[in-house]
Write a protein that holds these residues in place. Structure first.
Motif, PDB file in Angstrom:
ATOM      1  N   GLN A  60     -10.502  27.884  17.479  1.00 49.83           N
ATOM      2  CA  GLN A  60      -9.088  27.938  17.095  1.00 49.83           C
ATOM      3  C   GLN A  60      -8.765  26.774  16.149  1.00 49.83           C
ATOM      4  OE1 GLN A  60      -6.463  29.251  20.738  1.00 49.83           O
ATOM      5  NE2 GLN A  60      -7.944  27.757  21.434  1.00 49.83           N
ATOM      6  N   ARG A 103      -5.693  22.838  17.022  1.00 49.40           N
ATOM      7  CA  ARG A 103      -5.346  22.674  18.449  1.00 49.40           C
ATOM      8  C   ARG A 103      -4.751  21.282  18.689  1.00 49.40           C
ATOM      9  NH1 ARG A 103     -10.056  22.955  22.057  1.00 49.40           N
ATOM     10  NH2 ARG A 103      -8.884  23.959  23.709  1.00 49.40           N
ATOM     11  N   SER A 161       4.936  28.573  17.418  1.00 48.34           N
ATOM     12  CA  SER A 161       4.277  28.074  18.625  1.00 48.34           C
ATOM     13  C   SER A 161       3.461  26.809  18.370  1.00 48.34           C
ATOM     14  CB  SER A 161       3.312  29.134  19.156  1.00 48.34           C
ATOM     15  OG  SER A 161       4.030  30.273  19.503  1.00 48.34           O
ATOM     16  N   SER A 214      -1.517  27.515  21.390  1.00 50.63           N
ATOM     17  CA  SER A 214      -1.867  28.942  21.507  1.00 50.63           C
ATOM     18  C   SER A 214      -1.684  29.432  22.943  1.00 50.63           C
ATOM     19  CB  SER A 214      -3.321  29.158  21.087  1.00 50.63           C
ATOM     20  OG  SER A 214      -4.184  28.607  22.071  1.00 50.63           O
ATOM     21  N   VAL A 267       0.535  26.410  15.620  1.00 46.74           N
ATOM     22  CA  VAL A 267      -0.775  27.072  15.586  1.00 46.74           C
ATOM     23  C   VAL A 267      -0.718  28.394  14.822  1.00 46.74           C
ATOM     24  CG1 VAL A 267      -1.727  26.026  17.680  1.00 46.74           C
ATOM     25  CG2 VAL A 267      -0.373  28.120  17.878  1.00 46.74           C
ATOM     26  N   GLU A 294      -4.722  37.398  20.469  1.00 49.85           N
ATOM     27  CA  GLU A 294      -4.622  36.332  19.469  1.00 49.85           C
ATOM     28  C   GLU A 294      -5.610  36.508  18.319  1.00 49.85           C
ATOM     29  OE1 GLU A 294      -4.095  32.504  21.539  1.00 49.85           O
ATOM     30  OE2 GLU A 294      -1.988  33.112  21.753  1.00 49.85           O
ATOM     31  N   VAL A 342       0.592  35.967  18.839  1.00 49.94           N
ATOM     32  CA  VAL A 342       0.450  34.796  19.694  1.00 49.94           C
ATOM     33  C   VAL A 342       1.096  35.112  21.047  1.00 49.94           C
ATOM     34  CG1 VAL A 342       2.533  33.666  18.737  1.00 49.94           C
ATOM     35  CG2 VAL A 342       0.792  32.278  19.839  1.00 49.94           C
TER      36      VAL A 342
END
Ligand code: BJ8
Length: 430
Positions: A42, A45, A233, A236, A276, A303, A308
């Motif tokens: 990801q 983060r 957001s 995640s 994110v 995702e 999300v």
């Protein structure tokens, strides 16, 4: 971190715990690869996720060593399978409470040698971990405390008792005054059982301490959940789910502190506009049955399909932390009553009627600024499956996009689920 991340091994410790070491020794590599692919790939983060990554690296070693050390210093370990079993009383008695629900496909075949195939994968996975001796947490517990929520669980406890001492707490299926009377009695019996195994009496001060500790853990998760509701957001859904899962095996005081550190970072991210995913990303609330470690299947599908996840209405989610126990009781009787009142607010579909849950999903949908609901039901979970009918009606009445999914832990239906989720996200995008 990605390349250095490695789930650790400790065959000596596992041997000592009576595990099937040759069979378990492949597990750290499998988990390392899955975690790298699902979590560490990801982008952007929060830095404070490093602590939770470390918790995964140490899941079968460092944390188990801590628990073994605590056991050796006289702290018994109690395993549970349901958020109705009050961990406050375990902490009050100086014990350690560990969630044992199973979220892995790898132990299902072990369970199916004994249990029928057509029952909930969470029950099979947990049972398989014990009979296959492939879970250090199951090996380390002194006793487990099951409950009479669903049929699959309450009948499995009779068999599980052959492998590990298993007590059962009767949870009523309705919430009338007379059910509360029974419930308080069950809580008292649980308190006595915990005292017996720990050898400690849980007096007023001890219970007050247990309530404070677990309230603080739940309050930290509440803070985190309300920050993650921000659009765009700051974290995640997968990372949030992971933290909600770790809540069931980490030491509660340290865990709450680390959650607050993450919250402080999210506060800064929100101020600085760091996210994110862009604001336009479709926002999904996931409701339904719990997702026990390492079940990340649906969140990963959602995702990686361009949406999300902004809320988990689940026992590994808000059902675990939305309510606190009122503090400031005057005596033990009042403490246990207030504790029971808090537990009676948990709106599991095993209860009838359970309309509070439908209202709760709608409330969380609004609070999280979600744009669609995906109701997640583990195969053969009849109560959540049937309750999805009412949830669908409530969503449709309000024009909320809704989709129900029934699945298990196997990877076989991932392609089909991905197609359905992508179509649902397209529908939200309009
Ligand atoms: S309070 S949701 S943790 S019972 S999913 S095993 S109900 S067949 S997990 Fe649960 Fe307690 Fe309720 Fe929460 Fe049975 Fe359904 Fe499987 Fe379930």
């Amino acid at each position: 971190m990605s390349s250095e991340f490695q789930v650790k091994s400790d065959p000596e410790l596992w041997e000592k715990l009576g595990m099937d070491v040759p069979r378990f020794s492949g597990m750290p590599t499998m988990l390392t690869n899955a975690y790298r692919g699902i979590f560490l790939s990801q982008k952007n983060r929060p830095e404070a996720m490093a602590y939770f990554d470390t918790m995964v690296e140490n899941i079968h070693t460092g944390r188990i060593r801590e628990i073994v050390d605590a056991k050796e210093s006289g702290k018994p370990v109690i395993g549970t399978f349901c958020v109705y079993v009050p961990e406050e009383l375990v902490v009050a008695a100086g014990g350690i409470c560990i969630g044992l629900c199973g979220g892995a496909q790898g132990s299902i075949a072990d369970a199916e040698k004994i249990l029928p195939r057509n029952i909930c994968p969470m029950v099979k996975s947990a049972f398989g971990f014990k009979v296959g001796k492939i879970c250090p947490y199951f090996q380390v517990v002194d006793l487990v405390y099951g409950e009479t929520t669903c049929d699959a669980k309450k009948k499995t406890w009779e068999l599980l008792d052959r492998y590990v001492p298993t007590h059962v707490m009767e949870i009523p299926q309705m919430k009338r005054e007379r059910d509360k009377v029974l419930w308080v009695e069950e809580v008292k019996e649980f308190k006595t059982a915990v005292e017996k195994i720990t050898g400690n009496t849980t007096d007023f001060d001890a219970i007050a301490g247990g309530i404070r500790t677990i309230n603080a853990k739940r309050a930290a998760l509440q803070r985190l959940n309300s920050l993650r509701h921000h659009n765009p957001s700051p974290i995640s859904g997968k990372d949030m789910l992971l933290i909600e899962q770790i809540a069931f095996y980490d030491e509660p005081v340290r865990f709450a502190k680390k959650v607050h550190e993450l919250c402080d970072e999210l506060d800064r991210r929100i101020k600085d506009g760091v996210a994110v995913a862009p604001k336009s990303t479709p926002r999904i609330l996931v409701s339904g049955t719990p997702m026990a470690l390492p079940n990340w299947k649906l969140h990963h599908i959602i995702e990686s399909s361009g949406a999300v996840v902004v809320n988990e209405e689940s026992c590994i989610g808000t059902r675990y932390y939305k309510d606190l126990i009122e503090e400031g009781s005057e005596n033990v009787e009042q403490q246990l009553e207030r504790l029971t009142e808090r537990y009676m607010k948990i709106d599991c579909s095993c209860f009838t009627p359970n309309d509070d849950r439908i209202d709760q999903v709608i409330r969380e949908y609004e609070e999280s600024a979600a744009e669609g609901v995906i109701d997640y039901c583990l195969q053969f979970c009849h109560t959540y499956n049937i309750e999805a009918v009412k949830l669908r009606e409530a969503c449709e009445k309000r024009g909320i996009p809704f989709m129900a999914i029934e699945t298990d832990y196997s990877p076989d239906d991932v392609g089909q689920l991905q197609t359905r989720v992508e179509a649902f996200i397209e529908q939200i995008r309009g």
